[in-house]
Design a protein around this motif. Structure first.
Motif, PDB file in Angstrom:
ATOM      1  N   ALA A 472       0.829  -1.213   0.000  1.00 28.43           N
ATOM      2  CA  ALA A 472       0.000   0.000   0.000  1.00 28.43           C
ATOM      3  C   ALA A 472       0.862   1.261   0.000  1.00 28.43           C
ATOM      4  O   ALA A 472       0.509   2.269   0.621  1.00 28.43           O
ATOM      5  N   GLY A 473       2.006   1.182  -0.667  1.00 29.61           N
ATOM      6  CA  GLY A 473       2.883   2.334  -0.782  1.00 29.61           C
ATOM      7  C   GLY A 473       3.888   2.486   0.340  1.00 29.61           C
ATOM      8  O   GLY A 473       4.778   3.332   0.266  1.00 29.61           O
ATOM      9  N   TYR A 474       3.773   1.684   1.393  1.00 29.05           N
ATOM     10  CA  TYR A 474       4.699   1.762   2.518  1.00 29.05           C
ATOM     11  C   TYR A 474       5.835   0.753   2.334  1.00 29.05           C
ATOM     12  O   TYR A 474       5.619  -0.374   1.903  1.00 29.05           O
ATOM     13  N   VAL A 496       7.926 -12.908   7.856  1.00 25.10           N
ATOM     14  CA  VAL A 496       6.993 -11.980   7.206  1.00 25.10           C
ATOM     15  C   VAL A 496       7.379 -11.794   5.754  1.00 25.10           C
ATOM     16  O   VAL A 496       8.554 -11.543   5.446  1.00 25.10           O
ATOM     17  N   VAL A 497       6.393 -11.910   4.861  1.00 21.69           N
ATOM     18  CA  VAL A 497       6.618 -11.772   3.418  1.00 21.69           C
ATOM     19  C   VAL A 497       5.443 -11.011   2.798  1.00 21.69           C
ATOM     20  O   VAL A 497       4.377 -10.889   3.416  1.00 21.69           O
ATOM     21  N   PRO A 498       5.612 -10.516   1.578  1.00 21.28           N
ATOM     22  CA  PRO A 498       4.491  -9.875   0.902  1.00 21.28           C
ATOM     23  C   PRO A 498       3.555 -10.900   0.268  1.00 21.28           C
ATOM     24  O   PRO A 498       4.008 -11.890  -0.314  1.00 21.28           O
ATOM     25  N   LYS A 499       2.255 -10.655   0.390  1.00 15.96           N
ATOM     26  CA  LYS A 499       1.266 -11.454  -0.330  1.00 15.96           C
ATOM     27  C   LYS A 499       0.686 -10.571  -1.435  1.00 15.96           C
ATOM     28  O   LYS A 499       0.170  -9.480  -1.148  1.00 15.96           O
ATOM     29  N   PRO A 500       0.784 -10.989  -2.690  1.00 15.74           N
ATOM     30  CA  PRO A 500       0.273 -10.156  -3.786  1.00 15.74           C
ATOM     31  C   PRO A 500      -1.190  -9.784  -3.579  1.00 15.74           C
ATOM     32  O   PRO A 500      -2.012 -10.604  -3.159  1.00 15.74           O
ATOM     33  N   ASP A 501      -1.488  -8.504  -3.860  1.00 14.66           N
ATOM     34  CA  ASP A 501      -2.845  -7.993  -3.689  1.00 14.66           C
ATOM     35  C   ASP A 501      -3.164  -7.055  -4.840  1.00 14.66           C
ATOM     36  O   ASP A 501      -2.372  -6.132  -5.139  1.00 14.66           O
ATOM     37  N   ALA A 502      -4.294  -7.257  -5.497  1.00 12.39           N
ATOM     38  CA  ALA A 502      -4.636  -6.489  -6.693  1.00 12.39           C
ATOM     39  C   ALA A 502      -4.765  -5.004  -6.408  1.00 12.39           C
ATOM     40  O   ALA A 502      -4.382  -4.162  -7.232  1.00 12.39           O
ATOM     41  N   GLU A 503      -5.290  -4.623  -5.261  1.00 11.69           N
ATOM     42  CA  GLU A 503      -5.522  -3.212  -4.962  1.00 11.69           C
ATOM     43  C   GLU A 503      -4.297  -2.512  -4.387  1.00 11.69           C
ATOM     44  O   GLU A 503      -3.980  -1.379  -4.744  1.00 11.69           O
ATOM     45  N   LYS A 573      -1.053 -16.551  -8.550  1.00  6.37           N
ATOM     46  CA  LYS A 573      -1.226 -16.862  -9.981  1.00  6.37           C
ATOM     47  C   LYS A 573      -2.274 -17.948 -10.164  1.00  6.37           C
ATOM     48  O   LYS A 573      -3.099 -17.886 -11.087  1.00  6.37           O
ATOM     49  N   ALA A 574      -2.257 -18.957  -9.297  1.00  2.00           N
ATOM     50  CA  ALA A 574      -3.231 -20.038  -9.399  1.00  2.00           C
ATOM     51  C   ALA A 574      -4.649 -19.531  -9.140  1.00  2.00           C
ATOM     52  O   ALA A 574      -5.609 -19.945  -9.802  1.00  2.00           O
ATOM     53  N   ALA A 575      -4.810 -18.611  -8.204  1.00  8.22           N
ATOM     54  CA  ALA A 575      -6.134 -18.077  -7.880  1.00  8.22           C
ATOM     55  C   ALA A 575      -6.686 -17.190  -8.987  1.00  8.22           C
ATOM     56  O   ALA A 575      -7.899 -17.048  -9.140  1.00  8.22           O
ATOM     57  N   ALA A 576      -5.762 -16.584  -9.774  1.00  7.92           N
ATOM     58  CA  ALA A 576      -6.194 -15.666 -10.838  1.00  7.92           C
ATOM     59  C   ALA A 576      -6.633 -16.391 -12.100  1.00  7.92           C
ATOM     60  O   ALA A 576      -7.186 -15.775 -13.015  1.00  7.92           O
ATOM     61  N   ARG A 577      -6.366 -17.668 -12.194  1.00  3.93           N
ATOM     62  CA  ARG A 577      -6.718 -18.418 -13.401  1.00  3.93           C
ATOM     63  C   ARG A 577      -8.225 -18.645 -13.502  1.00  3.93           C
ATOM     64  O   ARG A 577      -8.897 -18.806 -12.519  1.00  3.93           O
TER      65      ARG A 577
END
Length: 577
Positions: A472-474, A496-503, A573-577
């Motif tokens: 979110a820009g941080y 702790v890792v980033p989880k891809p988020d569309a927004e 990627k799997a969820a976006a299919r």
């Protein structure tokens, strides 16, 4: 287990001698120098020290065995003679694929005094990892035991330069038997007169991005390590000038001797000072660690943060259960965090000196609570003899509070060469050049680790450059959030890792290993989220928490956040299919 008498062992507040130490310190690097000479031969050749213990060998269900410097010397000489007979020449790479045991120390001393290059390989490596390193290094011989022989032999056909394998306590067909081989050789050996700049060790990096690279370490690097070692161990027992009872110093670390932290930060410097080191050939557990420390009167140790967290959770008040004689304690590999720092100080009775380094340039930043004040959770400052800074992409030093790359200058504060530096990456000149910024003779060596410098010169770890992410820009550094989570009694460890988020591009996700007896559910997730929210910035709390049995780790005890990050990307990627 025995109950310890309650007593305050916390040291007095440290004076701040940092500036004077740097100003007065000068490197003395002779043209000719050999690690085995200073770690073994000089002690064994002195009647006053030859019978002192060098290695205390321990293993489950076996009696402890003490081996003197004289015994180490005799066995190393026999092995060096055997290696010569087998055709090993000066500069050849010899793989040492052994756990912590007396024979491992013998193998290192033999290879080093022969003028060959020791190549440590972890007993945890699978066939693919072993094959890459044996083939890439063009190793001519490997030394194994029962835990590693089968894996090495399974890939030997793909390593054409590998001519012989020596097996300790293992029957292996074509492998040469260690005991029989050494019995055929004399105890006298004329060592090679190596240059300080000559290659001594080839250690492969962890390879978190692409194939691992072999860092070629010269003999002089041991000299460069010494200020960091004595400072991180609070000087007690390793001060050559005024140690009151040096013979009582005993070192132990669970760090694999195939890793820089085990070899360059434990085995070699302990032997350099003529002290005994405990070699435990067994799996790590909090119970085992405390039992070893108590049984052998361990006074100095190197315990990586993962080990300290496990010990803290298992024994919040360890001195109620064990007699501890610790005087110096170092940690590295990940940020310690203030929770672990305070437990070490109050629970173990000794403050932990956080240290920072890497395979290529070891022991460059840290603390020494005896000689300058520590700030809990900080990396410390550059050790005497090392000019350390936080630099930007252009090689300029960053202002206070601005994140940048931790870097070490080739020259110390007096303009003299720093002996800590590696010679380069094995068969990879491009990668070697890319490690430095500036003119070759006047350049910074980048570590790839991010930190900020405060107004007092202390460095604060922000994570690997590839571990820091934006949500979110941080800008998010995982270490602070992980440290906060570990303070909760239900959490044994966290990543702790980033989880891809569309927004938002990414959200903060935490993988959490629970403490024994705790169960993960929605209520605990909410509790942990509130725990972080109440202590850190609102944007730092983990939007998602996943409970996991164990975090993926490197063989050196570092959390492999990259594995978890790639897992999150694959799931997205799997969820976006």
């Amino acid at each position: 287990m025995r109950r310890r008498q309650d007593r305050d062992t916390a040291p007095a507040a440290a004076p701040d001698l940092y500036a004077s130490l740097h100003a007065g310190f000068r490197w003395r690097v002779p043209e000719a120098f050999n690690m085995a000479e200073v770690c073994m031969r000089r002690w064994a050749n002195d009647p006053d020290t030859a019978r002192q213990t060098a290695v205390i060998a321990t293993a489950p269900d076996q009696p402890d065995r003490r081996h003197s410097y004289a015994e180490l010397f005799a066995q190393a000489n026999r092995l060096a003679n055997a290696l010569q007979v087998l055709g090993v020449q000066r500069g050849d790479r010899v793989a040492i694929v052994l756990p912590q045991r007396f024979e491992t120390a013998v193998a290192y001393m033999a290879v080093l005094q022969l003028g060959a290059v020791a190549m440590p390989l972890s007993q945890l490596f699978g066939p693919e990892a072993l094959q890459f390193r044996l083939h890439d290094s063009e190793a001519v011989l490997a030394v194994c035991d029962a835990s590693t022989l089968a894996a090495v032999q399974s890939v030997s056909a793909h390593c054409p330069r590998l001519q012989d394998v020596i097996a300790v306590d293992a029957a292996g067909g074509s492998a040469l038997d260690w005991t029989a081989l050494l019995a055929q050789q004399p105890e006298g050996f004329e060592p090679a007169h190596t240059r300080a700049d000559e290659a001594a060790v080839l250690i492969y990096t962890s390879g978190t991005t692409g194939n691992p690279k072999g860092a070629l370490i010269p003999h002089r690097a041991l000299i460069g390590n010494l200020t960091g070692f004595v400072c991180s161990q609070n000087w007690f027992g390793f001060d050559p000038f005024d140690a009151a009872k040096p013979s009582q110093a005993v070192f132990w670390s669970p760090a694999d001797w195939a890793w820089t932290g085990g070899l360059m930060d434990a085995l070699l410097p302990t032997l350099y000072f003529g002290r005994p080191i405990v070699a435990h050939n067994g799996r790590f557990s909090a119970q085992t660690a405390f039992e070893l420390i108590e049984r052998h009167g361990v006074t100095h140790s190197f315990l990586f943060p993962t080990a300290l967290k496990a010990m803290m959770k298992a024994f919040p008040q360890p001195r109620r259960h064990f007699r501890l004689a610790l005087q110096g304690l170092m940690s590295a590999g990940e940020a310690v965090g203030d929770a672990v720092y305070h437990w070490c100080r109050d629970g173990l009775g000794v403050p932990v000196n956080e240290m920072f380094g890497q395979t290529e340039i070891n022991y460059v930043v840290g603390n020494c609570t005896r000689l300058w004040p520590a700030k809990p959770g900080s990396m410390g400052k550059g050790y005497p003899g090392h000019r350390v800074a936080v630099i930007d992409e252009e090689g300029r030093e960053c202002p206070v509070g601005v994140p940048g790359d931790v870097a070490v200058h080739r020259l110390d504060v007096h303009g003299e060469p720093d002996p800590i530096f590696f010679l380069g990456y094995w068969k990879n000149e491009a990668a070697t050049r890319g490690k430095y910024t500036g003119d070759p003779a006047d350049s910074w060596c980048r570590t790839g680790d991010l930190a900020v410098r405060d107004a007092d010169g202390y460095l604060w770890y922000q994570g690997r450059a590839d571990d820091v992410f934006k949500a979110a820009g941080y800008r998010i550094g995982p270490s602070e959030i992980e440290n906060c989570l570990v303070k909760h009694p239900a959490v044994a460890n966290a990543a702790v890792v980033p989880k891809p988020d569309a927004e938002r591009g990414a959200v903060v996700k935490a993988y959490v290993v629970l403490s024994p007896g705790r169960a993960g559910d929605a209520a605990l997730i909410a509790e942990l989220q509130a725990h972080v929210k109440g202590r850190l910035a609102p944007y730092e709390y983990p939007k998602e928490i996943e409970f996991i049995d164990a975090l993926p780790m490197t063989t050196t005890g570092k959390v492999q956040r990259r594995v978890l990050r790639l897992q999150e990307e694959a799931r997205a990627k799997a969820a976006a299919r």
